[in-house]
Design a protein around this motif. Structure first.
Motif, PDB file in Angstrom:
ATOM      1  N   THR A   7      -1.679   0.013  -2.245  1.00  0.00           N
ATOM      2  CA  THR A   7      -1.367  -1.750  -2.680  1.00  0.00           C
ATOM      3  C   THR A   7      -1.322  -1.322  -4.234  1.00  0.00           C
ATOM      4  OG1 THR A   7      -3.166  -2.344  -1.913  1.00  0.00           O
ATOM      5  CG2 THR A   7      -1.171  -2.158  -0.560  1.00  0.00           C
ATOM      6  N   ILE A  48       1.679  -8.781  -1.321  1.00  0.00           N
ATOM      7  CA  ILE A  48       1.620  -8.650  -0.949  1.00  0.00           C
ATOM      8  C   ILE A  48       1.466  -9.789   0.327  1.00  0.00           C
ATOM      9  CG2 ILE A  48      -0.374  -6.177  -1.489  1.00  0.00           C
ATOM     10  CD1 ILE A  48      -2.428  -8.167  -2.029  1.00  0.00           C
ATOM     11  N   ILE A  66      -4.516   3.374   4.186  1.00  0.00           N
ATOM     12  CA  ILE A  66      -4.526   2.747   3.507  1.00  0.00           C
ATOM     13  C   ILE A  66      -5.902   2.801   2.565  1.00  0.00           C
ATOM     14  CG2 ILE A  66      -3.970   0.133   2.595  1.00  0.00           C
ATOM     15  CD1 ILE A  66      -2.125   0.295   4.960  1.00  0.00           C
ATOM     16  N   HIS A  68      -6.359   0.146  -0.714  1.00  0.00           N
ATOM     17  CA  HIS A  68      -5.916  -1.866  -0.663  1.00  0.00           C
ATOM     18  C   HIS A  68      -6.221  -1.650  -2.033  1.00  0.00           C
ATOM     19  CE1 HIS A  68      -4.399  -5.572  -0.528  1.00  0.00           C
ATOM     20  NE2 HIS A  68      -5.363  -6.067  -0.051  1.00  0.00           N
ATOM     21  N   CYS A  69      -5.385  -1.213  -3.079  1.00  0.00           N
ATOM     22  CA  CYS A  69      -6.506  -1.963  -4.740  1.00  0.00           C
ATOM     23  C   CYS A  69      -5.532  -3.315  -4.646  1.00  0.00           C
ATOM     24  CB  CYS A  69      -5.954  -1.058  -5.141  1.00  0.00           C
ATOM     25  SG  CYS A  69      -6.123   0.871  -5.346  1.00  0.00           S
ATOM     26  N   THR A  93      -4.979  -9.419   2.765  1.00  0.00           N
ATOM     27  CA  THR A  93      -5.870  -7.964   3.005  1.00  0.00           C
ATOM     28  C   THR A  93      -6.269  -7.842   4.474  1.00  0.00           C
ATOM     29  OG1 THR A  93      -6.993  -8.757   1.010  1.00  0.00           O
ATOM     30  CG2 THR A  93      -7.909  -7.156   2.955  1.00  0.00           C
ATOM     31  N   LEU A  96      -2.603  -7.617   6.393  1.00  0.00           N
ATOM     32  CA  LEU A  96      -2.392  -5.583   5.668  1.00  0.00           C
ATOM     33  C   LEU A  96      -2.748  -4.965   7.235  1.00  0.00           C
ATOM     34  CD1 LEU A  96      -0.503  -3.346   4.261  1.00  0.00           C
ATOM     35  CD2 LEU A  96      -2.515  -3.791   2.915  1.00  0.00           C
ATOM     36  N   PHE A 109      -8.551   1.974   6.661  1.00  0.00           N
ATOM     37  CA  PHE A 109      -8.370   1.236   6.254  1.00  0.00           C
ATOM     38  C   PHE A 109      -9.293   1.499   4.262  1.00  0.00           C
ATOM     39  CE2 PHE A 109      -7.621  -2.892   3.914  1.00  0.00           C
ATOM     40  CZ  PHE A 109      -6.682  -2.779   4.091  1.00  0.00           C
ATOM     41  N   PHE A 111     -11.124   0.032   1.622  1.00  0.00           N
ATOM     42  CA  PHE A 111     -10.784  -1.577   0.627  1.00  0.00           C
ATOM     43  C   PHE A 111     -11.448  -1.719   0.008  1.00  0.00           C
ATOM     44  CE2 PHE A 111     -12.514  -6.426   0.668  1.00  0.00           C
ATOM     45  CZ  PHE A 111     -11.460  -6.807  -0.141  1.00  0.00           C
TER      46      PHE A 111
END
Length: 321
Positions: A7, A48, A66, A68-69, A93, A96, A109, A111
């Protein structure tokens, strides 16, 4: 071939990460970003915070990993409403992660959080470890911590089985230095400011070291563990003093040669206290501005190093090529 969903794929970190992932022959990368892009074969344009759209993309891809940026970065005072921080950085977040785990219970995941979740008013001189108290002062930092809490809750409930939380030190690169500039430059980079002695130390992380660590985790984490939860402070190998940052900038072709003016810390303290009296709703954040330039903000990266990863680059490598 593992499927990776990134992301914020056109952002400062996401775009560089894509270059690494797309050149790998063991991953198939999918990208989400607000902006349109024709650089990536498997690209989805979307917000998002549009939960329905994100859920549909996740169902279609069923990612194994994933990264997650995506999120709202820290803005100037009053630049972003508190509710937007929490909606994008926390609620989106959670959505997702929950959607991904529902489709693939073994999803890994990752983060991207921030060391700002610790706050700035430390009571001792030791590097801050992952178990240190969490006292965020800004809405941005509070939203990142809120996201962490929600993700850890998903892990404890067994919804997420593989979770990495990366608490990033201020990120920099040769073409993006805002996180360093605001600690050593005056307005419009007309001169350098040395606060006090300039010996205060700051942990930071080059974009290359950060992306290398993410790539290392993607390739090496979870091969043996069925479940895991990890929190890492992500920094360069060693911190930098403000004086060192100024000296490297002055020697660099990428930064200007400018005079250096010393600013007494007592003056900064007085200004922030007066501003806090005027803008009472943001007093905690304003006071933290003094802490950011007056105290060491050093974070322990032992856990990151214990994974077997060692950062290759430092400030000199990036600016004194």
């Amino acid at each position: 071939m593992k499927k990776i969903l990134i992301t914020g794929s056109n952002g400062f970190i996401g775009s560089y990460l894509n270059q690494k992932i797309l050149t790998s022959d063991i991953f198939k990368a999918y990208c989400i970003d607000l902006s349109n892009s024709f650089k990536f074969k498997f690209f989805y344009s979307g917000d998002i915070s549009d939960f329905e759209k994100v859920n549909g993309i996740v169902r279609k891809i069923s990612p194994d990993i994933i990264i997650h940026c995506a999120g709202v970065a820290h803005q100037k005072l009053g630049g972003v409403d508190k509710n937007k921080y929490f909606m994008i950085n926390s609620e989106a977040t959670l959505n997702l992660a929950g959607a991904a785990a529902k489709i693939n219970p073994d999803v890994h995941f990752i983060f991207l959080s921030s060391i700002s979740v610790y706050g700035e008013n430390f009571t001792d001189e030791k590097p801050v470890i992952e178990e240190s108290d969490l006292n965020p002062s800004s809405d941005y930092a509070k939203s990142k911590l809120d996201a962490e809490i929600k993700l850890i809750d998903l892990y404890k409930k067994g919804v997420l089985k593989k979770l990495d939380i990366l608490r990033l030190a201020p990120v920099y690169d040769s073409d993006w230095t805002l996180n360093l500039d605001k600690r050593v430059f005056g307005p419009k980079e007309l001169f350098y400011l040395k606060f006090g002695s300039g010996k205060q130390k700051l942990s930071a992380v080059s974009r290359k070291n950060l992306v290398d660590f993410i790539e290392y985790r993607v390739k090496n984490a979870g091969s043996k563990e069925d479940e895991f939860l990890n929190i890492f402070n992500v920094c360069d190998l060693n911190p930098y003093s403000f004086k060192e940052i100024i000296n490297i900038f002055k020697r660099s072709d990428l930064k200007p040669e400018r005079p250096v003016f010393r600013v007494p810390l007592s003056f900064v303290w007085l200004v922030t206290r007066l501003a806090g009296m005027v803008i009472k709703s943001k007093r905690s954040w304003i006071y933290s501005c003094y802490d950011k330039v007056a105290k060491d903000l050093v974070f322990d990266n032992t856990k990151m190093l214990e994974t077997g990863f060692k950062p290759e680059k430092n400030l000199k490598d990036i600016f004194l090529k």
